[in-house]
Design an enzyme around this catalytic site. Structure first.
Site, PDB file in Angstrom:
ATOM      1  N   GLY A 130       0.812  -1.207   0.000  1.00  0.00           N
ATOM      2  CA  GLY A 130       0.000   0.000   0.000  1.00  0.00           C
ATOM      3  C   GLY A 130       0.844   1.255   0.000  1.00  0.00           C
ATOM      4  O   GLY A 130       0.560   2.222  -0.717  1.00  0.00           O
ATOM      5  N   ASP A 142       0.518   1.324  12.882  1.00  0.00           N
ATOM      6  CA  ASP A 142       0.716  -0.063  12.462  1.00  0.00           C
ATOM      7  C   ASP A 142       0.868  -1.022  13.633  1.00  0.00           C
ATOM      8  O   ASP A 142       0.867  -2.246  13.438  1.00  0.00           O
ATOM      9  CB  ASP A 142       1.950  -0.173  11.567  1.00  0.00           C
ATOM     10  CG  ASP A 142       1.703   0.379  10.172  1.00  0.00           C
ATOM     11  OD1 ASP A 142       0.543   0.365   9.720  1.00  0.00           O
ATOM     12  OD2 ASP A 142       2.674   0.833   9.537  1.00  0.00           O
ATOM     13  N   LYS A 199      -6.509  -0.196   6.223  1.00  0.00           N
ATOM     14  CA  LYS A 199      -5.174  -0.767   6.028  1.00  0.00           C
ATOM     15  C   LYS A 199      -5.294  -2.014   5.149  1.00  0.00           C
ATOM     16  O   LYS A 199      -6.242  -2.142   4.375  1.00  0.00           O
ATOM     17  CB  LYS A 199      -4.548  -1.072   7.397  1.00  0.00           C
ATOM     18  CG  LYS A 199      -4.141   0.170   8.173  1.00  0.00           C
ATOM     19  CD  LYS A 199      -2.941   0.841   7.535  1.00  0.00           C
ATOM     20  CE  LYS A 199      -2.389   1.973   8.362  1.00  0.00           C
ATOM     21  NZ  LYS A 199      -1.158   2.551   7.781  1.00  0.00           N
TER      22      LYS A 199
END
Length: 445
Positions: free
Chosen positions: A101, A326, A353
């Site tokens: 990503g 994260d 995410k």
């Protein structure tokens, strides 16, 4: 990698304390940016310690497709002979970014202000993630994008032919949005200004400055304003990639919850926009010592010594979320072993995410016997005071951090646990299993 490969079921179980030294791979964020900025520079950028995860390797292939010469010298040593700002050539094939990503969004930004076209795709997970939060501001530069509804991949980006600088207020605290706009601004006439409501990881700003860009960050009433002067000549650099704090989070947290553990992790990046997890763990009572604090390559680093600890649930300040976005999956695992509730708010970014990480962690923890509460932007984990039942199978949804988080949980739970697919772990932490096994963990699959 556009199609998903055969699933790799994995399992973990408690076998005793973790001991030894964990040599963490290079930081993924810095690795992506080193390759991209090296490609946009004049001369040869030499990179050591590059993360050899599939996400980063896909970015290296993409830079080659845009005309840079990328050479793998082995053992994480790469060189990039760049084409300069505005020098990208049009790729002859589709750019497959796999699961990356960060990679696809930053590359879109970097090419969007050059008069070329490129088509991007990725694996099943990447094709399910929205790109309109990136493509919308890039269109303000004059670029155009054509893809599925909401900008889902596959997507074709038509670069602007005469890009002019923009001023953009980001609706989300996202380093990917910020970085894509700044990279686009490199080849736009004038000053590009990005205003973000909360400070997010600042590797792009630090590295742009190191490569010779004229960039400034100022704190303002509504957040932070980053201003970049367009059309600079970036000069090749020698880059030593620091070790990834997001990868370090897994052995650190595993050591905290596995009784009797003590591990040492040298050279971990402690950039303040990335170190929120370590601050949170210390507040929960974690025994973490930060030794030999120093600067390396413009980034603060330290050696970490971690011992198993009795932890207490806390309420994590919402404004800390950008510095640890994260790490909430593995924090949720730690919270399950703590005493009392751990409340995590301001985390709605987790829903866009690799998968909806709030939902994935909530459902997985419930499967392991842990009580959770969730909302659109929060997750509350009711700690089991060190007594997590385990015994279930967690669905990973092609998400590397979900897989690694639950494998760490199984190292301390009463019963062994399984994850349905650990294939995605290779995208960011290819040596996860071997590193954890060397510390004494039992992980199979």
């Amino acid at each position: 990698m556009a199609g998903h490969l055969t699933p790799i079921p994995m399992a973990s179980q408690s076998v005793g304390p973790l001991k030894g030294t964990a040599i963490i791979p290079g930081d993924k964020s810095v690795s992506h940016r080193s390759l991209i900025l090296g490609a946009l520079s004049v001369g040869e950028t030499k990179i050591s310690g590059l993360l050899l995860g599939q996400d980063v390797l896909d970015t290296a292939k993409a830079m080659s497709a845009f005309g840079a010469k990328v050479t793998d010298h082995g053992e994480g040593n790469f060189s990039v002979n760049g084409v300069g700002v505005g020098g990208f050539s049009e790729p002859v094939d589709v750019i497959d970014c796999g699961n990356a990503g960060t990679g696809v969004r930053l590359i879109m930004g970097a090419m969007s202000t050059s008069p070329i076209n490129a088509t991007f795709t990725g694996d099943a997970s990447l094709r399910s993630r929205p790109m309109d939060r990136i493509t919308d501001p890039l269109e303000l530069f004059g670029a155009k994008s054509y893809g599925r509804t909401n900008g889902f991949l596959p997507l074709t980006m038509v670069g602007a032919r005469d890009a002019h600088a923009i001023r953009y207020i980001s609706p989300h605290p996202s380093a990917q949005i910020k970085s894509a706009i700044l990279l686009a601004g490199l080849n736009a006439l004038g000053e590009t200004t990005l205003i973000e409501p909360e400070k997010t990881r600042d590797h792009t700003e630090r590295m742009l400055s190191g490569f010779g860009a004229d960039i400034e960050t100022v704190e303002i009433k509504d957040g932070f304003a980053i201003t970049l002067q367009g059309r600079p000549e970036l000069t090749a650099q020698d880059i030593v990639v620091p070790r990834d704090p997001s990868s370090a989070a897994f052995p650190v947290c595993a050591a905290l919850i596995v009784e009797g553990s003590e591990i040492f992790l040298p050279n971990i990046c402690l950039n303040p926009t990335r170190s929120g997890l370590f601050t949170t763990l210390v507040e929960m009572g974690a025994d973490i010592e930060f030794e030999n604090n120093r600067l390396e390559g413009g980034e603060p680093v330290a050696d970490l010594r971690v011992k198993s600890s009795c932890l207490n649930g806390i309420e994590v300040p919402p404004n800390r979320a950008p510095s640890m976005i994260d790490e909430y999956p593995i924090l949720s695992v730690v919270a399950a072993f703590a005493k009392g509730k751990t409340i995590m708010r301001g985390i709605k970014e987790l829903r866009v995410k690799e998968c909806d990480r709030i939902d994935a962690m909530a459902r997985g923890l419930e499967t392991m016997g842990v009580t959770v509460e969730e909302g659109e932007d929060y997750l509350i984990v009711h700690g089991q005071n060190g007594e997590v039942e385990g015994g279930g199978t967690a669905e990973t949804h092609l998400d590397h951090r979900i897989a690694m988080s639950f494998l760490c949980l199984g190292l301390a739970s009463k019963k062994s646990i399984k994850v349905d697919d650990g294939h995605a772990i290779a995208t960011s932490f290819p040596i996860f299993k071997s590193l954890m096994t060397d510390l004494g963990a039992s992980i199979t699959g």
